[in-house]
Design a protein around this motif. Sequence first.
Motif, PDB file in Angstrom:
ATOM      1  N   GLN A 213       0.801  -1.208   0.000  1.00 42.62           N
ATOM      2  CA  GLN A 213       0.000   0.000   0.000  1.00 42.62           C
ATOM      3  C   GLN A 213       0.842   1.271   0.000  1.00 42.62           C
ATOM      4  O   GLN A 213       0.345   2.329  -0.370  1.00 42.62           O
ATOM      5  N   ALA A 214       2.093   1.220   0.440  1.00 45.68           N
ATOM      6  CA  ALA A 214       2.906   2.423   0.518  1.00 45.68           C
ATOM      7  C   ALA A 214       3.280   2.900  -0.879  1.00 45.68           C
ATOM      8  O   ALA A 214       3.489   2.110  -1.789  1.00 45.68           O
ATOM      9  N   PHE A 226       1.088  11.910   5.143  1.00 47.75           N
ATOM     10  CA  PHE A 226       1.501  10.520   5.346  1.00 47.75           C
ATOM     11  C   PHE A 226       0.647   9.562   4.527  1.00 47.75           C
ATOM     12  O   PHE A 226       0.322   8.468   4.947  1.00 47.75           O
ATOM     13  N   ARG A 227       0.333  10.039   3.314  1.00 49.25           N
ATOM     14  CA  ARG A 227      -0.289   9.166   2.317  1.00 49.25           C
ATOM     15  C   ARG A 227       0.763   8.613   1.366  1.00 49.25           C
ATOM     16  O   ARG A 227       0.470   7.723   0.566  1.00 49.25           O
ATOM     17  N   LEU A 229       5.408   8.233   0.897  1.00 48.27           N
ATOM     18  CA  LEU A 229       6.755   8.463   1.386  1.00 48.27           C
ATOM     19  C   LEU A 229       7.475   9.457   0.481  1.00 48.27           C
ATOM     20  O   LEU A 229       7.199   9.526  -0.715  1.00 48.27           O
ATOM     21  N   ALA A 286       5.618   7.246  12.401  1.00 46.19           N
ATOM     22  CA  ALA A 286       4.595   7.254  11.350  1.00 46.19           C
ATOM     23  C   ALA A 286       5.205   6.892   9.999  1.00 46.19           C
ATOM     24  O   ALA A 286       4.581   6.183   9.199  1.00 46.19           O
ATOM     25  N   SER A 287       6.423   7.356   9.739  1.00 42.44           N
ATOM     26  CA  SER A 287       7.102   7.024   8.479  1.00 42.44           C
ATOM     27  C   SER A 287       7.392   5.530   8.407  1.00 42.44           C
ATOM     28  O   SER A 287       7.214   4.901   7.348  1.00 42.44           O
ATOM     29  N   LEU A 290       4.175   3.683   7.639  1.00 38.61           N
ATOM     30  CA  LEU A 290       3.788   3.839   6.236  1.00 38.61           C
ATOM     31  C   LEU A 290       4.645   2.949   5.346  1.00 38.61           C
ATOM     32  O   LEU A 290       4.137   2.293   4.427  1.00 38.61           O
ATOM     33  N   TYR A 291       5.932   2.904   5.609  1.00 40.25           N
ATOM     34  CA  TYR A 291       6.844   2.092   4.796  1.00 40.25           C
ATOM     35  C   TYR A 291       6.502   0.609   4.897  1.00 40.25           C
ATOM     36  O   TYR A 291       6.592  -0.138   3.919  1.00 40.25           O
ATOM     37  N   ASP A 295      -0.440   1.633   9.930  1.00 35.64           N
ATOM     38  CA  ASP A 295      -1.275   2.818  10.092  1.00 35.64           C
ATOM     39  C   ASP A 295      -0.432   3.952  10.693  1.00 35.64           C
ATOM     40  O   ASP A 295      -0.067   3.885  11.877  1.00 35.64           O
ATOM     41  N   PRO A 296      -0.112   4.992   9.944  1.00 36.57           N
ATOM     42  CA  PRO A 296       0.714   6.082  10.474  1.00 36.57           C
ATOM     43  C   PRO A 296       0.079   6.816  11.652  1.00 36.57           C
ATOM     44  O   PRO A 296       0.785   7.249  12.566  1.00 36.57           O
TER      45      PRO A 296
END
Length: 327
Positions: A213-214, A226-227, A229, A286-287, A290-291, A295-296
Motif C-alpha cells: 500500500q505504501a 503521510f499518504r 513516502l 509514522a514514516s 507507512l513504509y 497505520d501512520p
Amino acid sequence: LALAGIPVATTAPRAGARAREQPKERVGSLVMVPPVYSKVDMPEDYLLASSARGGFSSAGGSRGRGGQVAADDIDFTERSIPPWVGDDPAHHGCPPEVYAALKAKLDARPVWARLALLESLPAGIRDTARKHLTSVAYKFANGPFRRMWIKRGVDPRDNVSFAKYQGHELRLPAEWFGGEGIATAAAAAATGDGAGVSSKGVDSTGSAIIRGQAKVSTSHWEIHGFRALPSSRYVVYQLCDIALPGVQAVLSSLTADPDAPQRCLEQLGFLSRASHRRIQACVRRASEALYNGGDPIAADAEALAEAVAEAEAEEAEAAEAAEAGRG
C-alpha cells in the motif's frame, strides 16, 4: 641600516611609484564561517557575494547580470530582513495575476514550504510564480526556518506564534533506498510507469507504489499527510502541515511548555528539547508504519504516549534524586 642581511630601503618611493603599486581593483575579504551546531550532519554551502558581482540591492537581494534581483538567503543571526517593496506588480516585473496570487497566499499565511506554496497555486501559473518568488518572499540560510519562503517584511523569529511554521528535518533509514526500495519506486514515478519495479506500479496521481500500500511521491501534501513516502532520504517537513494528531498536540501546547525558550533559537527555534524529541518520535514512527504498510496515525499516537511516559519517568527520577540530596 640593515640587520641580519635584510635589505632596508634608504629612500622613500616617489608618489607616482606608490600609485602604480596600488591594486586597481579590491576584492572582498574571504569570510571564514566557524563550525556551529547543526541538526544536519553535512556541510552547508555558503554564498559569498562581493561588489565585483553586482553587490546587494536595497530590496534585500543581490543584483546579478542585467540588473535582475536574485535571492540571497539571510543568515539567522542577521537582525534585518528584506522589506516589502510595494504592491505594484510592474515594480517587480511580475505578471499581475501571478503577483496577486502570490500576495494573497502570503497574506493568508506568511511562511510556506516552497512546494506547498506552488502546489496551492493554479497549475497554469506555477512556473512563472517560481521565477518571481523573490519579489515577495525571502529565505533563511540556516536556523529553524531554513528553506521556508517568508513574506518580505515579516520576521518569524519575533513571536512564538510562528513556531508552527518551523521546519523539521528527518533522515530516513538508508536501507529504504536500496534495491527495489524508495529510489527505484521514485524513478518509476518520474517516468510515469512501473517498468523494472517488480510487484509495484504507479497510481492515478503518478506516485509509485512500493511494499503493497505504501507509495512514493514528490507532492508536499501527500508527504505531509503521510499518504506517501518522500522520494528523498533527507526530508524537511513544515510543522503546520504535518497531518499527525500527536505533532499538532505538541504544537498546541508550546505556550504551556515551561522549558520552551523565551526567544527563537537557531538550533530548535521556539521548541524545547522535549517537544522536539516528541515530534521527532511521532514523525519517525509514522514514516516507519507507512513504509511497512501499517497505520501512520496509530503509530503517531503510540510514539507520543511513549515519549510522554518517558519524560514523566525522567522527571520522577530527577525529583527523587533531588529529594535524596536534600536528605
